[in-house]
Design an enzyme around this catalytic site. Structure first.
Site, mmCIF file in Angstrom:
data_model
loop_
_atom_site.group_PDB
_atom_site.id
_atom_site.type_symbol
_atom_site.label_atom_id
_atom_site.label_comp_id
_atom_site.label_asym_id
_atom_site.label_seq_id
_atom_site.Cartn_x
_atom_site.Cartn_y
_atom_site.Cartn_z
ATOM 1 N N ARG A 268 -41.795 13.813 -28.858
ATOM 2 C CA ARG A 268 -42.505 13.849 -27.592
ATOM 3 C C ARG A 268 -41.655 14.588 -26.564
ATOM 4 O O ARG A 268 -40.449 14.371 -26.469
ATOM 5 C CB ARG A 268 -42.816 12.447 -27.082
ATOM 6 C CG ARG A 268 -43.503 12.459 -25.716
ATOM 7 C CD ARG A 268 -43.938 11.105 -25.236
ATOM 8 N NE ARG A 268 -44.484 11.208 -23.892
ATOM 9 C CZ ARG A 268 -45.706 11.637 -23.612
ATOM 10 N NH1 ARG A 268 -46.536 11.965 -24.597
ATOM 11 N NH2 ARG A 268 -46.134 11.720 -22.363
ATOM 12 N N ASP B 80 -24.085 -0.533 -33.678
ATOM 13 C CA ASP B 80 -23.979 -1.978 -33.462
ATOM 14 C C ASP B 80 -25.190 -2.709 -34.047
ATOM 15 O O ASP B 80 -26.239 -2.128 -34.287
ATOM 16 C CB ASP B 80 -23.827 -2.302 -31.981
ATOM 17 C CG ASP B 80 -24.914 -1.676 -31.115
ATOM 18 O OD1 ASP B 80 -25.417 -0.596 -31.475
ATOM 19 O OD2 ASP B 80 -25.264 -2.264 -30.076
ATOM 20 N N GLU C 244 -24.934 -0.122 -28.254
ATOM 21 C CA GLU C 244 -26.206 0.329 -27.669
ATOM 22 C C GLU C 244 -27.101 -0.829 -27.252
ATOM 23 O O GLU C 244 -27.896 -0.706 -26.315
ATOM 24 C CB GLU C 244 -26.948 1.217 -28.684
ATOM 25 C CG GLU C 244 -28.188 1.912 -28.128
ATOM 26 C CD GLU C 244 -29.436 1.046 -28.088
ATOM 27 O OE1 GLU C 244 -30.252 1.210 -27.162
ATOM 28 O OE2 GLU C 244 -29.591 0.186 -28.981
ATOM 29 N N GLU C 245 -27.007 -1.961 -27.940
ATOM 30 C CA GLU C 245 -27.967 -3.047 -27.753
ATOM 31 C C GLU C 245 -27.722 -3.910 -26.511
ATOM 32 O O GLU C 245 -28.578 -4.693 -26.128
ATOM 33 C CB GLU C 245 -27.959 -3.963 -28.991
ATOM 34 C CG GLU C 245 -28.457 -3.312 -30.274
ATOM 35 C CD GLU C 245 -29.968 -3.144 -30.298
ATOM 36 O OE1 GLU C 245 -30.638 -3.556 -29.327
ATOM 37 O OE2 GLU C 245 -30.478 -2.593 -31.292
ATOM 38 N N HIS D 101 -35.916 -5.741 -34.702
ATOM 39 C CA HIS D 101 -35.501 -7.015 -34.115
ATOM 40 C C HIS D 101 -36.211 -8.208 -34.770
ATOM 41 O O HIS D 101 -36.279 -9.286 -34.177
ATOM 42 C CB HIS D 101 -35.722 -7.022 -32.593
ATOM 43 C CG HIS D 101 -34.874 -6.026 -31.857
ATOM 44 N ND1 HIS D 101 -34.333 -6.273 -30.610
ATOM 45 C CD2 HIS D 101 -34.461 -4.771 -32.184
ATOM 46 C CE1 HIS D 101 -33.629 -5.212 -30.217
ATOM 47 N NE2 HIS D 101 -33.706 -4.288 -31.167
#
Length: 392
Positions: A177, A80, A138-139, A362
């Site tokens: 990580r 998306d 997802e956003e 963004h």
């Protein structure tokens, strides 16, 4: 087999870049994706790869079954875009006003499609199954991951992996990580209900603007005075609206913010304290309030064994440097998958190294170094091949 895969990916790189540019040119907002999943499904049909459409609503899932039995390893890519007006000068910039791929999801999709296309011809050499998950939404909360999981994409899956392009890391860098990597996120909206009136008689009003301004200030003390300094936390106010004219005392104020944490106990505590501060602050001027919390994504926790596979895979690439990262206060609904099955989420550096500005995600001028696509696809592919190997 890894050598075969890498050679195939190198040959496929121009197609992968072309796919990414096509998606970039035709972005679609979360839960409004139509062309994107159709384009993905058509690609798999052309490649002869078995796939399902409308999974969880708008998702696409492709399956590569090895000739020999073995584990099932999943790879996820989101597709998306964002409600943002693109300001780049790219020849393939968005054709849709106010919609832009400013978070790298176009690249994630192209990488995983290329990986599927190059792994499929090797299926007779594979031990196990590879499940390719293309996810929508997802956003925007609640995120498409929940719908995909409810549709059964994790059934029988032994491990899952994903990568995210990252402009803060130079191209050629793979960041990993173990443990907490991304935070949990919740949003809140507070409405202050006062009593409006004329500015010449403030004593006859209950000024919602004043209460709201004090509330914004009081909320900022939560992290600095109520949270252990060794516990990461963010409380941010993103919007404050009150009033319409200089001579009108407003009767309503609206405050919107978010909380970001890693610790679930702290997450719950901050929600309680936000409401307590809203209650006491409003009571100070005789106003009332209403509050609405939206529960977002959980903290993303990378499993140690699967993260080591990513590290090993990336270390094998001569064109990649591997870097251990500190936790980030960003969020991703991939965290939902990791609460069900083990896996790992890593970052693929996509920043330019030639002096040009690397705009963050963004941002309306966000742009990736497309050399990152091949490196990310190779790292994902090498990780999957390692995960398919039988454990001793």
């Amino acid at each position: 087999m890894q050598t075969q895969l890498f050679e195939a990916l190198e040959q496929f790189e121009p197609t992968m870049i072309a796919l990414r540019r096509d998606f970039h040119r035709h972005p679609e907002l979360s839960f409004q994706e139509v062309r994107t999943p159709e384009r993905i499904a058509n690609f798999y049909a052309e490649q002869g790869i078995p796939h399902e459409t409308a999974v969880g609503g708008r998702g696409v899932v492709a399956t590569i079954e090895g000739k020999q039995p073995g584990p099932t390893i999943a790879v996820r890519a989101d597709f998306d875009a964002l409600p943002l007006q693109e300001e780049t000068t790219l020849a393939f910039r968005s054709i849709h006003p106010g919609v832009m791929h400013a978070c790298g999801h176009d690249g994630h999709t192209a990488m995983v499609m290329a990986l599927a296309a190059t792994l499929y011809p090797l299926r007779d050499q594979l031990q196990g199954t590879i499940r390719i998950i293309h996810q929508h939404g997802e956003e925007v909360f609640p995120g498409g991951a929940i719908q995909m999981i409810e549709a059964g994409v994790l059934e029988g899956v032994d491990a899952i992996f994903a990568t995210h392009l990252e402009n803060d890391l130079p191209v050629g860098t793979i960041g990993f990580r173990e443990g907490h990597t991304l935070c949990a996120i919740d949003e809140f909206e507070i409405i202050v209900h006062g009593q409006g009136g004329h500015a010449q008689a403030p004593h006859k009003t209950k000024d919602a603007l004043v209460a709201g301004a004090q509330l914004v200030c009081n909320l900022q003390h939560l992290v600095s005075r109520r949270v252990d300094p060794f516990e990461p936390a963010v409380l941010a106010i993103g919007s404050f609206h009150a009033g319409t004219a200089p001579n009108i005392v407003t009767g309503e104020a609206r405050i919107v913010g978010e909380i970001r944490t890693f610790n679930e106990t702290l997450r719950h505590q901050l929600r309680q304290e936000v409401e307590l501060i809203a209650k006491t602050t409003c009571a100070g001027i005789g106003a009332t309030y209403s509050i609405d919390f939206t529960t977002g994504y959980p903290a993303l926790w990378n499993h140690p064994d699967e993260t080591k596979l990513v590290q090993e895979a990336a270390s094998f690439l001569p064109e990649a440097s591997v870097r251990s990262l500190t936790p980030m206060m960003a969020a991703d609904d991939f965290a939902h998958y990791l609460t069900h099955v083990p896996g790992s989420y890593f970052f693929t550096g996509s920043g330019y190294t030639d002096g040009r500005v690397n705009y963050p995600q963004h941002h309306p001028q966000y742009e990736i170094n497309e050399q990152a696509l091949l490196i990310g696809a190779k790292t994902l592919g090498a990780t999957v091949l390692r995960a398919l190997k039988p454990k001793d």
